[in-house]
Design an enzyme around this catalytic site. Structure first.
Site, PDB file in Angstrom:
ATOM      1  N   CYS A 241      34.995  38.611  37.600  1.00 46.42           N
ATOM      2  CA  CYS A 241      35.739  39.864  37.414  1.00 46.42           C
ATOM      3  C   CYS A 241      36.446  39.943  36.064  1.00 46.42           C
ATOM      4  CB  CYS A 241      36.790  40.002  38.515  1.00 46.42           C
ATOM      5  SG  CYS A 241      37.940  38.629  38.481  1.00 46.42           S
TER       6      CYS A 241
ATOM      7  N   CYS B  10      39.655  34.713  43.901  1.00 44.65           N
ATOM      8  CA  CYS B  10      40.999  34.848  43.325  1.00 44.65           C
ATOM      9  C   CYS B  10      41.826  33.595  43.641  1.00 44.65           C
ATOM     10  CB  CYS B  10      41.698  36.078  43.883  1.00 44.65           C
ATOM     11  SG  CYS B  10      40.647  37.540  44.007  1.00 44.65           S
TER      12      CYS B  10
ATOM     13  N   CYS C 239      43.844  40.995  39.638  1.00 42.82           N
ATOM     14  CA  CYS C 239      44.027  41.801  40.839  1.00 42.82           C
ATOM     15  C   CYS C 239      45.262  41.325  41.628  1.00 42.82           C
ATOM     16  CB  CYS C 239      42.790  41.679  41.720  1.00 42.82           C
ATOM     17  SG  CYS C 239      42.645  40.049  42.463  1.00 42.82           S
TER      18      CYS C 239
HETATM   19 FE1  FES Z   1      38.985  38.555  40.280  1.00 45.03          FE
HETATM   20 FE2  FES Z   1      40.909  38.835  41.972  1.00 45.03          FE
HETATM   21  S1  FES Z   1      39.283  40.221  41.666  1.00 45.03           S
HETATM   22  S2  FES Z   1      40.737  37.316  40.458  1.00 45.03           S
END
Ligand code: FES
Length: 146
Positions: free
Chosen positions: A37, A106, A63
């Site tokens: 991400c 995450c 996020c």
């Molecule tokens: Fe990538 Fe949370 S969506 S760290």
């Protein structure tokens, strides 16, 4: 996707946000990114003479789950030895925060940030990392005397 109450609590009231001087010998800095991400997490630990983590700070560009994961681990590592901090697993973070499968990476970011911070601190103390290709830098050996 609905965040759990614990994620929202850490997101709304993040613990230990901030920075320490990365150049200080008693500070270890871990900076990691999630390829999935692009989110980035910086986690720092301050280690006292007894080898105990007495303070921790984080900054996360990511996020809500990443912010909550890093906030949580800064609380968890305080008062722990480096070895104990390395035992913190992303699965425990994900369980505590009730992260859904899509947000597991995450919590992995937070585990990796701890490992990187400990490795950085140990490198400053004269330890060298020994990693297998592709493996997390979790194996640490004492530097051979020159
Ligand atoms: Fe990538 Fe949370 S969506 S760290």
């Amino acid at each position: 996707m609905a965040y759990s109450d614990k994620v929202l609590d850490h997101y709304d009231n993040p613990r230990n946000v901030g920075s320490m001087s990365a150049g200080d010998d008693d500070v270890g800095t871990g900076m990691v990114g999630a390829p999935a991400c692009g989110d980035v997490m910086k986690l720092q630990i301050k280690v006292n003479a007894e080898g105990i983590i007495e303070d921790a700070k984080f900054k996360t560009y990511g996020c809500g789950s990443a912010i909550a994961s890093s906030s949580l681990v800064t609380e968890w590592v305080k008062g722990k030895s480096l070895a104990e901090a390395l035992e913190i697993k992303n699965t425990a973070i994900a369980e505590e925060l009730a992260l859904p499968p899509v947000k597991i990476h995450c919590s992995i970011l937070a585990e990796d940030a701890i490992k990187a911070a400990v490795a950085d601190y140990r490198a400053k103390q004269g330890f060298v990392e020994e990693t297998e290709s592709g493996a997390c830098p979790a194996v640490v050996v004492e530097k051979a005397a020159a």
